[in-house]
Write a protein that holds these residues in place. Sequence first.
Motif, PDB file in Angstrom:
ATOM      1  N   SER A  41       0.817  -1.221   0.000  1.00  0.00           N
ATOM      2  CA  SER A  41       0.000   0.000   0.000  1.00  0.00           C
ATOM      3  C   SER A  41       0.847   1.266   0.000  1.00  0.00           C
ATOM      4  O   SER A  41       0.566   2.234   0.722  1.00  0.00           O
ATOM      5  CB  SER A  41      -0.946   0.012   1.207  1.00  0.00           C
ATOM      6  OG  SER A  41      -1.808  -1.114   1.173  1.00  0.00           O
ATOM      7  N   PRO A  43       1.963   4.730  -1.664  1.00  0.00           N
ATOM      8  CA  PRO A  43       1.329   5.677  -2.600  1.00  0.00           C
ATOM      9  C   PRO A  43       2.191   5.868  -3.842  1.00  0.00           C
ATOM     10  O   PRO A  43       3.367   5.493  -3.860  1.00  0.00           O
ATOM     11  CB  PRO A  43       1.249   6.965  -1.770  1.00  0.00           C
ATOM     12  CG  PRO A  43       2.361   6.849  -0.784  1.00  0.00           C
ATOM     13  CD  PRO A  43       2.468   5.387  -0.451  1.00  0.00           C
ATOM     14  N   TYR A 297      -8.844  -1.731  -2.638  1.00  0.00           N
ATOM     15  CA  TYR A 297      -9.218  -0.460  -2.017  1.00  0.00           C
ATOM     16  C   TYR A 297     -10.110  -0.675  -0.799  1.00  0.00           C
ATOM     17  O   TYR A 297     -10.062   0.105   0.162  1.00  0.00           O
ATOM     18  CB  TYR A 297      -9.921   0.412  -3.061  1.00  0.00           C
ATOM     19  CG  TYR A 297     -10.507   1.691  -2.507  1.00  0.00           C
ATOM     20  CD1 TYR A 297      -9.686   2.728  -2.085  1.00  0.00           C
ATOM     21  CD2 TYR A 297     -11.885   1.861  -2.419  1.00  0.00           C
ATOM     22  CE1 TYR A 297     -10.224   3.897  -1.573  1.00  0.00           C
ATOM     23  CE2 TYR A 297     -12.428   3.023  -1.910  1.00  0.00           C
ATOM     24  CZ  TYR A 297     -11.593   4.047  -1.488  1.00  0.00           C
ATOM     25  OH  TYR A 297     -12.135   5.200  -0.982  1.00  0.00           O
ATOM     26  N   LEU A 301      -8.919   1.924   2.705  1.00  0.00           N
ATOM     27  CA  LEU A 301      -9.656   3.025   2.092  1.00  0.00           C
ATOM     28  C   LEU A 301      -8.795   4.261   1.857  1.00  0.00           C
ATOM     29  O   LEU A 301      -9.228   5.191   1.166  1.00  0.00           O
ATOM     30  CB  LEU A 301     -10.865   3.387   2.957  1.00  0.00           C
ATOM     31  CG  LEU A 301     -11.916   2.279   3.130  1.00  0.00           C
ATOM     32  CD1 LEU A 301     -13.060   2.769   4.014  1.00  0.00           C
ATOM     33  CD2 LEU A 301     -12.441   1.822   1.786  1.00  0.00           C
ATOM     34  N   GLN A 302      -7.608   4.281   2.411  1.00  0.00           N
ATOM     35  CA  GLN A 302      -6.697   5.393   2.144  1.00  0.00           C
ATOM     36  C   GLN A 302      -5.949   5.217   0.821  1.00  0.00           C
ATOM     37  O   GLN A 302      -5.403   6.178   0.298  1.00  0.00           O
ATOM     38  CB  GLN A 302      -5.676   5.506   3.293  1.00  0.00           C
ATOM     39  CG  GLN A 302      -6.301   5.684   4.663  1.00  0.00           C
ATOM     40  CD  GLN A 302      -7.130   6.948   4.765  1.00  0.00           C
ATOM     41  OE1 GLN A 302      -6.754   7.998   4.245  1.00  0.00           O
ATOM     42  NE2 GLN A 302      -8.271   6.853   5.437  1.00  0.00           N
ATOM     43  N   TRP A 304      -6.310   5.302  -2.384  1.00  0.00           N
ATOM     44  CA  TRP A 304      -7.202   5.743  -3.457  1.00  0.00           C
ATOM     45  C   TRP A 304      -6.724   5.306  -4.830  1.00  0.00           C
ATOM     46  O   TRP A 304      -7.515   5.118  -5.758  1.00  0.00           O
ATOM     47  CB  TRP A 304      -7.337   7.260  -3.420  1.00  0.00           C
ATOM     48  CG  TRP A 304      -6.024   7.982  -3.476  1.00  0.00           C
ATOM     49  CD1 TRP A 304      -5.284   8.406  -2.414  1.00  0.00           C
ATOM     50  CD2 TRP A 304      -5.272   8.328  -4.651  1.00  0.00           C
ATOM     51  NE1 TRP A 304      -4.118   8.994  -2.825  1.00  0.00           N
ATOM     52  CE2 TRP A 304      -4.087   8.974  -4.211  1.00  0.00           C
ATOM     53  CE3 TRP A 304      -5.469   8.168  -6.020  1.00  0.00           C
ATOM     54  CZ2 TRP A 304      -3.131   9.451  -5.092  1.00  0.00           C
ATOM     55  CZ3 TRP A 304      -4.521   8.642  -6.904  1.00  0.00           C
ATOM     56  CH2 TRP A 304      -3.352   9.274  -6.437  1.00  0.00           C
ATOM     57  N   TRP A 305      -5.411   5.158  -4.984  1.00  0.00           N
ATOM     58  CA  TRP A 305      -4.852   4.805  -6.287  1.00  0.00           C
ATOM     59  C   TRP A 305      -5.289   3.413  -6.744  1.00  0.00           C
ATOM     60  O   TRP A 305      -5.307   3.138  -7.934  1.00  0.00           O
ATOM     61  CB  TRP A 305      -3.328   4.884  -6.235  1.00  0.00           C
ATOM     62  CG  TRP A 305      -2.705   4.073  -5.147  1.00  0.00           C
ATOM     63  CD1 TRP A 305      -2.279   2.783  -5.213  1.00  0.00           C
ATOM     64  CD2 TRP A 305      -2.460   4.498  -3.798  1.00  0.00           C
ATOM     65  NE1 TRP A 305      -1.781   2.365  -4.005  1.00  0.00           N
ATOM     66  CE2 TRP A 305      -1.873   3.400  -3.116  1.00  0.00           C
ATOM     67  CE3 TRP A 305      -2.672   5.686  -3.105  1.00  0.00           C
ATOM     68  CZ2 TRP A 305      -1.500   3.470  -1.776  1.00  0.00           C
ATOM     69  CZ3 TRP A 305      -2.293   5.746  -1.777  1.00  0.00           C
ATOM     70  CH2 TRP A 305      -1.720   4.662  -1.121  1.00  0.00           C
ATOM     71  N   ALA A 307      -8.260   2.257  -6.633  1.00  0.00           N
ATOM     72  CA  ALA A 307      -9.563   2.388  -7.288  1.00  0.00           C
ATOM     73  C   ALA A 307      -9.492   3.273  -8.516  1.00  0.00           C
ATOM     74  O   ALA A 307     -10.171   3.020  -9.516  1.00  0.00           O
ATOM     75  CB  ALA A 307     -10.592   2.944  -6.302  1.00  0.00           C
ATOM     76  N   VAL A 308      -8.648   4.309  -8.470  1.00  0.00           N
ATOM     77  CA  VAL A 308      -8.645   5.314  -9.543  1.00  0.00           C
ATOM     78  C   VAL A 308      -8.014   4.778 -10.819  1.00  0.00           C
ATOM     79  O   VAL A 308      -8.622   4.822 -11.904  1.00  0.00           O
ATOM     80  CB  VAL A 308      -7.918   6.588  -9.073  1.00  0.00           C
ATOM     81  CG1 VAL A 308      -7.714   7.546 -10.252  1.00  0.00           C
ATOM     82  CG2 VAL A 308      -8.722   7.270  -7.977  1.00  0.00           C
TER      83      VAL A 308
END
Length: 336
Positions: A41, A43, A297, A301-302, A304-305, A307-308
């Motif tokens: 996870s 970023p 995701y 939930l932090q 975001w990448w 899901a995007v």
Amino acid sequence: MSNKPTCRWWPLAMLGAILAVVVLTWFFDGLKPELRLDMRSLPPGAGHWLGTDTLGRDVWLSILAGSQRSILVSIGAALIGGSIGVGFGSVAAFFGNDRLRFTLRAYLAALLLLVVFVYSIAVLWPTVSSTGHVSVGISILLALIAFVAIFWLLLRRFNLLRSRITFPLDTITQRFIEVISVIPRLYLIVAFAMIIPINMFTLIVLFAVTSWDVMARMVRAEMLKVREMTYIESARIIGLSESKVFFRHALPNAIGPVATQVCFTISGLLIAEATLSFIGVGVSPETVSWGSIIHGYLENLQAWWLAVFPGICIYLTVISLHALGNDLDRMCHSKH
């Protein structure tokens, strides 16, 4: 200046790039993500431009690898289902309810083959998939087919059930299409997942047998118009057999909209496959697809990448398929 509609360049470029990625990931193992539990996870940043997922896999490489499953399943199922739909819809509309006459023994043999088919799908296939006894399953299927063939030969040898009756093919096909249409595809696949292991092959088969009805309806409607054309009657007058009229003149003129519908079907199946992967049906934790990346995701939930970026890939693929389908539809209508 010609006003003839043409295909826009960007859907073709987008789909061509996606297919090129699928081919590259198929042949090059270096494009497949590796598990790195110490890098979970992360970023987006240097070294991992789209971040990493909950198992430490690079999201960029996961998207590349996931395109293979998502695209191959949707394209394979759309092509198989489209072929089934074209066959059922065109034959039913061309021959209608009064052009096919079969002997009673042919009816009986066809009924037995249908029973064998249903048994293979509902009983034999789940059993073989769960136990892994493929050779035993193939042997049982071949034995059943051999029994039907021997039964047919015995009926012919003793000239039994020779009387002919009309076969209402169009009516039976319409009822069959209606049954298929009311079956919720996702619910059916989830139900099968409780019985048999869902892999890429079984997913393609399930998608194909639940998605051919739209193509069948469309081709049937086109064939109903084509069979009334004067050139079809002229072909019959000059002595061509029904099969030659069908394959040489009727079918080629009835499948014009097929390419358009295939594009729309692929996009729909792509979303369906992503949905199943998202809810965890038919994929193991180590299997990568666009839907399974988005599923990560939910675990963080932090992140975001997760899901995007896969969501953007799904969106671009679907919108490109719809744009190509609309362009092909305009080109098809301009010819008429």
